[in-house]
Design a protein around this motif. Structure first.
Motif, mmCIF file in Angstrom:
data_model
loop_
_atom_site.group_PDB
_atom_site.id
_atom_site.type_symbol
_atom_site.label_atom_id
_atom_site.label_comp_id
_atom_site.label_asym_id
_atom_site.label_seq_id
_atom_site.Cartn_x
_atom_site.Cartn_y
_atom_site.Cartn_z
ATOM 1 N N LEU A 196 105.717 156.967 -3.933
ATOM 2 C CA LEU A 196 106.041 157.754 -2.741
ATOM 3 C C LEU A 196 105.923 156.860 -1.508
ATOM 4 O O LEU A 196 105.070 155.959 -1.459
ATOM 5 C CB LEU A 196 105.059 158.935 -2.640
ATOM 6 C CG LEU A 196 105.456 160.119 -1.780
ATOM 7 C CD1 LEU A 196 106.760 160.748 -2.258
ATOM 8 C CD2 LEU A 196 104.364 161.167 -1.800
ATOM 9 N N LEU B 56 99.373 158.239 -4.530
ATOM 10 C CA LEU B 56 100.779 158.649 -4.435
ATOM 11 C C LEU B 56 101.672 157.467 -4.058
ATOM 12 O O LEU B 56 102.782 157.324 -4.579
ATOM 13 C CB LEU B 56 100.936 159.785 -3.423
ATOM 14 C CG LEU B 56 100.271 161.105 -3.796
ATOM 15 C CD1 LEU B 56 100.281 162.064 -2.606
ATOM 16 C CD2 LEU B 56 100.945 161.734 -5.001
ATOM 17 N N ALA C 79 103.395 160.202 1.641
ATOM 18 C CA ALA C 79 102.164 160.387 0.859
ATOM 19 C C ALA C 79 101.021 160.863 1.750
ATOM 20 O O ALA C 79 100.291 161.790 1.394
ATOM 21 C CB ALA C 79 101.790 159.088 0.153
#
Length: 152
Positions: A23, A18, A28
């Motif tokens: 992110l 992620l 994340a």
């Protein structure tokens, strides 16, 4: 190695993926906690303990995840702490909330088009950008409708 330890290793690998996808690190890792927890809901303190992170960084991550619609607050009678969980329809909700990003991209493209001449390569690129985002925005409702029909 126990199953729980393997699950948390998988959660950390997911968080890394992620992060590589854009992110923020704590968001994340916090999202990974929501995905891998075996509890109905978790508190910010529980997340901070699990991640060995500060309350402030977890609070920011929770706010971010609430804003995009991935998690929600739950009533917790008798508890003085806020409880959160992953929304049942988190991924469709996230995709729907991205419409604001698409709208911003459309507005930015329109402003760029207005500021450039018709024959200018920038004008052509911005026109293509606007056309793409207008197409995407038009397709999202039908796509999400098909998703809901398939998953109900």
């Amino acid at each position: 190695m126990n199953d729980r330890h393997e699950q948390w290793q998988a959660a950390e690998r997911l968080a890394l993926t992620l992060i590589e996808g854009g992110l923020q690190r704590m968001s994340a890792r916090t999202l990974a906690v929501f995905l891998f927890t075996d509890q109905e809901s978790v508190t910010a303190g529980e997340i901070a303990d699990r991640l060995e992170a500060s309350a402030g960084s977890v609070s920011g991550a929770i706010k971010s995840l609430l804003t995009v619609g991935l998690i929600e607050r739950l009533p917790a009678p008798g508890s003085r702490r806020e409880h959160y969980r992953l929304r049942d329809d988190a991924w469709a909700t996230l995709f729907t909330s991205q419409n604001t990003v698409i709208q911003a991209m459309l507005q930015a493209a329109a402003a760029g088009i207005a500021a450039t001449e018709t024959g200018d390569p920038a004008h052509q690129r911005l026109t293509q950008m606007r056309a793409f985002y207008a197409f995407l925005l038009g397709e999202l409702p039908a796509l999400l409708n098909r998703w809901h029909q398939q998953n109900t």
